[in-house]
Enzyme design. Sequence first.
Site, PDB file in Angstrom:
ATOM      1  N   GLU A 153       3.553  -6.055   7.136  1.00 16.43           N
ATOM      2  CA  GLU A 153       2.835  -5.248   7.911  1.00 16.43           C
ATOM      3  C   GLU A 153       3.242  -4.928   9.217  1.00 16.43           C
ATOM      4  O   GLU A 153       3.290  -4.084   9.913  1.00 16.43           O
ATOM      5  CB  GLU A 153       1.496  -5.306   7.796  1.00 16.43           C
ATOM      6  CG  GLU A 153       0.883  -5.043   6.435  1.00 16.43           C
ATOM      7  CD  GLU A 153       1.002  -6.186   5.364  1.00 16.43           C
ATOM      8  OE1 GLU A 153       0.186  -6.117   4.418  1.00 16.43           O
ATOM      9  OE2 GLU A 153       1.636  -7.076   5.727  1.00 16.43           O
ATOM     10  N   GLY A 172      -0.151  -4.962   0.391  1.00 13.02           N
ATOM     11  CA  GLY A 172      -1.359  -5.000  -0.244  1.00 13.02           C
ATOM     12  C   GLY A 172      -1.196  -5.446  -1.570  1.00 13.02           C
ATOM     13  O   GLY A 172      -2.279  -6.011  -2.097  1.00 13.02           O
ATOM     14  N   GLU A 226      -1.895  -9.173  -1.286  1.00 11.70           N
ATOM     15  CA  GLU A 226      -3.259  -9.183  -0.896  1.00 11.70           C
ATOM     16  C   GLU A 226      -4.004  -9.256  -2.354  1.00 11.70           C
ATOM     17  O   GLU A 226      -5.062  -9.874  -2.548  1.00 11.70           O
ATOM     18  CB  GLU A 226      -3.689  -8.263  -0.030  1.00 11.70           C
ATOM     19  CG  GLU A 226      -3.163  -8.572   1.375  1.00 11.70           C
ATOM     20  CD  GLU A 226      -3.654  -7.589   2.249  1.00 11.70           C
ATOM     21  OE1 GLU A 226      -4.429  -7.884   3.225  1.00 11.70           O
ATOM     22  OE2 GLU A 226      -3.187  -6.490   2.410  1.00 11.70           O
ATOM     23  N   ALA A 276       1.046  -1.175  -0.054  1.00 15.39           N
ATOM     24  CA  ALA A 276      -0.132   0.036  -0.123  1.00 15.39           C
ATOM     25  C   ALA A 276       0.807   1.464   0.189  1.00 15.39           C
ATOM     26  O   ALA A 276       1.969   1.302   0.217  1.00 15.39           O
ATOM     27  CB  ALA A 276      -0.972  -0.084   1.232  1.00 15.39           C
TER      28      ALA A 276
END
Length: 256
Positions: A134, A111, A114, A66
């Site tokens: 993370e 992300g 993901e 992200a």
Amino acid sequence: MNFQHIDFRQEDKTALVTISRAKQLNALNSDTISELLTAIKHAGSDDQIRGVLLTGAGDKAFAAGADIKEFLNKTTSQAVTLSRNGHELMRTIAELGKPVVALINGFALGGGLELALACHIRIASSQAKLGLPEVSLGLIPGYGGTQRLTQLVGKGKALEMMLTGEMIDAQDALKWGLVNHVVPPSDLREFAQSLLEKMYSRSPRAIAQVIAVVNAGFDQDANGMEAEIQSFSNCFGSADFQEGVSAFLEKRKPDF
């Protein structure tokens, strides 16, 4: 469609969706997530599109997480919205009734991993690195990674990856079932397209049903076995079933 952060092209039956933020290693900011959601929904609604290839621009990253700058000064309520938006994109990909293949051409972290996990099939280049780091930021995966990674590789390996935050290489990802195939970087697109072409020769209705029923098996509110029974029986009334059986009996290729 006009996009700022992604590129969307249709080539015959395939939609090629590319995150075009190479300078940022294709990090997923809110606008990129929104544009990806729009692109995936369009691919799902266009009958001329039979499958999706999803990748990142350049040769360094699929998506290296992200966009952390967006996390600064977020309140907990704003973080809920951020996570829900990410979940909506991942769920839309996972539930799309057309195959979505992730072309992991480099780093797939946070992300970005993901995003790949939400796809139905993952093909990695031999130089790919994958991980959910993370915890090094005092966070946990927020776009479905805790659940989808565990479904793919099992609880023990998923916890090891998430608790250490360390990356694994493409061969380890293949060994653990995180990716379906590992190929040389130059072969990534051609290999993925050849896989889609095999699917295009099958019944699109049946493919959509397979995706839905497999997903039902991981849904605590659904009964995967019952969903299979219903979908199996519903196939009998479809034009694809009639064509498929007729082609088999007539010893020819079906025309789906």
